[in-house]
Design a protein around this motif. Structure first.
Motif: not given
Length: 73
Positions: A46-61
């Motif tokens: 899950v963390a890997y997929q979240l990291g990929r989404l964050e790198a694409r700018g779709l999510i942030s934390r």
């Protein structure tokens, strides 16, 4: 063949889970809660997929934890 900018079905499911969870509870889901909803058994997946989404700018934390993630507008 998929487009390079296209999201995987897993990534789309994770985004939908985050969106729905925030709509229901007004807070972000935990990594474990996301995993349970999308069928991933390990938090590292899950963390890997979240990291990929964050790198694409779709999510942030806001912090270092994924529990503080937000959908980017």
């Amino acid at each position: 063949m998929t487009r390079p900018d296209a999201l995987s079905s897993r990534q789309e499911a994770i985004l939908a889970t985050i969106r729905d969870w925030i709509a229901e509870t007004v807070e972000s889901p935990s990594v474990r809660q996301i995993g349970e909803r999308v069928g991933l058994s390990t938090t590292s997946s899950v963390a890997y997929q979240l990291g990929r989404l964050e790198a694409r700018g779709l999510i942030s934390r806001t912090g270092h934890r994924w529990h503080s993630c937000r959908l980017s507008t």
